[in-house]
Design an enzyme around this catalytic site. Structure first.
Site, PDB file in Angstrom:
ATOM      1  N   LYS A 111       0.703  -1.411   0.113  1.00  0.00           N
ATOM      2  CA  LYS A 111      -0.446  -0.037   0.268  1.00  0.00           C
ATOM      3  C   LYS A 111       0.546   1.493   0.563  1.00  0.00           C
ATOM      4  CE  LYS A 111      -4.036  -1.399   2.019  1.00  0.00           C
ATOM      5  NZ  LYS A 111      -5.605  -1.783   2.977  1.00  0.00           N
ATOM      6  N   LYS A 192      -4.985  -9.206  -5.649  1.00  0.00           N
ATOM      7  CA  LYS A 192      -6.409  -9.147  -5.138  1.00  0.00           C
ATOM      8  C   LYS A 192      -6.880  -7.944  -5.882  1.00  0.00           C
ATOM      9  CE  LYS A 192      -5.938  -6.672  -0.452  1.00  0.00           C
ATOM     10  NZ  LYS A 192      -6.598  -6.588   0.286  1.00  0.00           N
ATOM     11  N   LYS A 195     -10.529  -2.223  -3.521  1.00  0.00           N
ATOM     12  CA  LYS A 195     -11.083  -1.406  -2.925  1.00  0.00           C
ATOM     13  C   LYS A 195     -11.017   0.006  -3.371  1.00  0.00           C
ATOM     14  CE  LYS A 195     -13.469  -1.671   1.587  1.00  0.00           C
ATOM     15  NZ  LYS A 195     -11.907  -2.798   2.373  1.00  0.00           N
TER      16      LYS A 195
END
Ligand code: AQP
Length: 326
Positions: A111, A192, A195
């Protein structure tokens, strides 16, 4: 009944990965466990999010839990920031964790990659997640595969704390589904579904319109050899479609692969199966979002119950570590 805790960040629309990886198991086990499900709004602050959007998405995620089948009479649903014991306990655990072990968290690396200034909270949030779990003395934590490492950290912190200060925490176990534990992005099948991915074409949102679901499955990336076979390493796109069909129908991906010779037919069946699975949830969701007052009252009741348990654990941990009672 076994105590269970899990949660979802209100950082975007709930998607098929959240449902198949986590929420579906929560619904399947309700009634046979003592479960707490939380909307982890403090976790959503680890990345940039507009305040009004965060408030809206917190309510939407609560509506999403109910629409997906959670029954508030059987499980406790609450917002993380409504229970002050979470960040309080997180501090005690931050002083138990080491920089080295947090540095090894792969989600932080994923991230944080490409972000100019990474928030300190993104680095420490796995410890907040440990606090979320340990505060409820949860024995089981139903999550998708991507959370395995965070669960391991939680266990290590609990064991270390107990070793130094006495038996305060229950050591939790992850329960990860055998099918669809890691739902892949439809456009980038090696990543994956998430969102926060840039292309919405890669993600199926739980409550999106049937025609959009059909469109996204039709555009899903496959490959050029034209063979329907299940091999996630060499054929990630096709295998991911087979995984979705398997999760929706209960037939194994290998058996499903044998039934198809054309990608088009496989995609049509995947789209139909997903629309059948998701349409009733979409209707419930639209209905629930029409009465935010009801949702707010439900979250208030959930927080009252959660607060009692989490605060008692915090008090035990604080006393064990040597903080003087007020
Ligand atoms: N693709 C996935 N496949 C299976 N399970 C998944 N989960 C998330 N993505 C998949 C599971 O959903 C639960 C809630 O996840 P989260 O919202 O707390 O955070 P996340 O794992 O970081 O999910 P996202 O969608 O990728 O959010 P962003 O983009 O905001 O970071 C967890 O049990 C997770 O395993």
């Amino acid at each position: 009944m076994a105590r269970v805790l899990s949660g979802v960040q209100p950082s975007g629309d709930l998607h098929l990965g959240n449902y198949l990886g986590a929420i579906q198991q929560w619904v399947a086990n309700q009634g046979s466990d003592d479960a707490f499900y939380t909307i982890v709004d403090l976790h959503a602050l680890t990345q940039s999010i507009d305040p009004a959007e965060l408030r809206r998405r917190t309510l939407e995620t609560a509506a999403g839990f109910l629409a997906a089948g959670l029954d508030p009479n059987q499980v406790t649903i609450f917002v993380q920031s409504h229970v002050p014991a979470h960040p309080r306990l997180a501090w005690l655990l931050e002083c138990t964790a080491t920089m080295g072990e947090l540095n090894r968290m792969t989600q932080f690396k994923d991230k944080g990659r490409g972000t100019e200034s990474v928030r300190a909270g993104l680095f420490t949030y796995p410890v907040l997640m440990a606090a979320d779990i340990l505060a409820y003395e949860a024995e089981f934590v139903p999550v998708g595969e991507d959370q395995r490492q965070h669960l391991e950290l939680t266990r290590n912190l609990a064991i270390r704390f107990n070793h130094h200060y006495g038996e305060v925490f229950v050591i939790p176990e992850a329960t990860i589904p055998t099918v669809a534990a890691r739902v892949m992005d439809l456009q980038l099948p090696n990543q994956k579904m998430s969102k926060s991915i840039p292309s919405p074409l890669g993600r199926i949102d739980l409550f999106e319109a049937p025609e959009d679901i059909a469109k996204k499955i039709k555009k899903a990336v496959t490959d050029t050899d034209g063979i329907v076979a299940y091999n996630p390493e060499t054929k990630p796109g096709v295998s991911s479609l087979l995984d979705l069909l398997s999760a929706a129908t209960g037939t194994s991906p290998g058996d499903l692969a044998a039934k198809y010779t054309r990608y088009g037919d496989l995609k049509a069946d995947v789209a139909d199966a997903l629309i059948t699975l998701l349409s009733p949830m979409r209707e419930r969701y639209l209905h629930l979002m029409s009465d935010p007052g009801e949702l707010t009252a439900l979250l208030r009741r959930g927080a009252t119950k959660a607060d009692e348990i989490a605060n008692a654990t915090y008090e035990r941990a604080a006393a064990a570590i040597g903080l003087l009672p007020r």
